[in-house]
Design a protein around this motif. Structure first.
Motif, PDB file in Angstrom:
ATOM      1  N   THR A  78       0.826  -1.206   0.000  1.00 29.40           N
ATOM      2  CA  THR A  78       0.000   0.000   0.000  1.00 29.40           C
ATOM      3  C   THR A  78       0.864   1.261   0.000  1.00 29.40           C
ATOM      4  O   THR A  78       0.650   2.180  -0.798  1.00 29.40           O
ATOM      5  N   ARG A 184      -1.215  -0.011   8.686  1.00 30.37           N
ATOM      6  CA  ARG A 184      -2.246  -1.004   9.007  1.00 30.37           C
ATOM      7  C   ARG A 184      -3.224  -1.160   7.856  1.00 30.37           C
ATOM      8  O   ARG A 184      -3.327  -0.297   6.996  1.00 30.37           O
ATOM      9  N   GLU A 185      -3.932  -2.290   7.874  1.00 33.04           N
ATOM     10  CA  GLU A 185      -4.928  -2.609   6.851  1.00 33.04           C
ATOM     11  C   GLU A 185      -6.318  -2.517   7.450  1.00 33.04           C
ATOM     12  O   GLU A 185      -6.542  -3.097   8.504  1.00 33.04           O
ATOM     13  N   PRO A 186      -7.273  -1.803   6.841  1.00 32.55           N
ATOM     14  CA  PRO A 186      -7.033  -0.949   5.686  1.00 32.55           C
ATOM     15  C   PRO A 186      -6.297   0.324   6.101  1.00 32.55           C
ATOM     16  O   PRO A 186      -6.299   0.673   7.280  1.00 32.55           O
ATOM     17  N   ALA A 187      -5.698   0.984   5.122  1.00 33.86           N
ATOM     18  CA  ALA A 187      -5.014   2.242   5.401  1.00 33.86           C
ATOM     19  C   ALA A 187      -6.013   3.244   5.970  1.00 33.86           C
ATOM     20  O   ALA A 187      -7.199   3.202   5.643  1.00 33.86           O
TER      21      ALA A 187
END
Ligand code: TXA
Ligand code: MG
Length: 318
Positions: A78, A184-187
């Motif tokens: 990402t 982190r996911e999601p941004a």
């Protein structure tokens, strides 16, 4: 007069002053930044002193390009995608910090992440290229004032605190960079800014998580601090004597004691004390200290932020 029109000569001087640990204000495409060598703890401490910030907030570290950024932070898919699309430009990426990044503790206080940005403004880029090191730069205003878009705004706010203000005309966007937590996911969108969130979502092909703005302004919650920066030792603040078994964390001339002493600044200099604060807290753990007597630290200038950190570090882990 601290203002110098940006020319190859004044930019070279600005780079030398940054290398020497001085503060230099320079234009970026968003707002003017108050720059310091991000690898120099005292220079970074001076940023907080100049801005009059009551807390050590994390700073954005400016780099020339993604190669330079990779030496400081871990770029996942990402972060790589966003950097390739929007850099150089008004996007700040929060990523996991490299263990050997070499950035002053005060620039990322208590955090395992680092905020990185590659600015597009030609003057900012020339300064970065010539300084040859990462530059920490918050907006060049005193705490609580609006961000500056002209060199004269910087002079009105911080004229006496900086060695030099490089004048590169009006900042184009007049709005700070968009801050995205890509660790982190999601941004997550931490601060809306000059790049619209939908432009970022279009590139990622999925929505950004939206946080409370407070998360971005105060990412070092007491919880994070307890994990990363509170020493195991019990801190007793404003100590006027040292009890048996206590290690002394001194400021100025140390108190009489038989035990170990770590001195934040023997000469009582708040900038020096801020610069070594986090390393000193770590040193207490390395020394196996169980109880620490912390001498009083004046509340003026950087003392306010130092006392804030010590107060949090003294709060027991739950
Ligand atoms: O446009 C800009 O970004 C300007 C120019 C000079 O580049 N700089 C700027 O810096 O606005 P400053 O210090 O005023 O804002 C830094 C923002 C704050 O919201 C801070 O909480 C966030 O970035 N930040 C920095 N490091 C962070 C981290 N590791 N995690 C989360 N947020 C972080
Ligand atoms: Mg600001």
């Amino acid at each position: 007069m601290a203002i110098a029109t940006a020319t190859s000569v004044s930019i070279a001087r600005a780079a030398r002053q940054l290398q020497a640990g001085e503060l230099v204000a320079f234009p970026t495409e968003t707002v003017y930044g108050l720059g310091a060598d991000a690898t120099n703890s005292e220079a970074v401490a001076r940023i907080f002193a100049a801005k009059g910030r009551p807390h050590f907030n994390p700073l954005i570290i400016h780099v020339l390009d993604i190669e330079a950024a990779r030496a400081l932070g871990q770029f996942n898919a990402t972060a790589t995608r966003l950097a390739e699309t929007f850099w150089p430009g008004p996007l700040t990426l929060v990523v996991k910090k490299m263990p050997d990044a070499g950035i002053a503790d005060l620039a990322t206080p208590g955090l395992e992440t680092i905020a990185l940005r590659s600015p597009a403004h030609p003057v900012a880029r020339a300064v970065l290229a010539q300084a040859g090191r990462p530059i920490a730069a918050p907006s060049a205003n005193r705490s609580g004032r609006v961000s500056p878009t002209l060199a004269c705004h910087v002079e009105a706010d911080l004229g006496r605190e900086v060695s030099m203000i490089l004048d590169g005309g009006s900042a184009v966007h007049g709005l700070e960079s968009t801050v995205i937590d890509a660790s982190r996911e999601p941004a997550r969108l931490l601060r809306p800014g000059a790049i619209a969130a939908d432009a970022i979502e279009a590139v990622l092909g999925c929505p950004l998580a939206r946080g409370d703005r407070d998360d971005a302004e105060r990412p070092s919650s007491p919880g994070q601090l307890a994990r990363h920066y509170a020493p195991h030792a019990r801190l007793r603040l404003d100590a006027h004597e040292v009890l048996p078994g206590e290690v002394q964390l001194a400021f100025g001339p140390a108190l009489m004691s038989d035990g170990m002493i770590i001195n934040l600044s023997p000469s009582g200099d708040l900038v020096e004390a801020a610069a070594v604060l986090f390393a000193s807290l770590r040193a207490l753990d390395e020394a196996g200290a169980a109880a620490v007597a912390v001498m009083p630290i004046p509340h003026r200038g950087l003392g306010e932020a130092i006392n804030d950190r010590l107060r949090r570090a003294a709060t027991p882990e739950d």
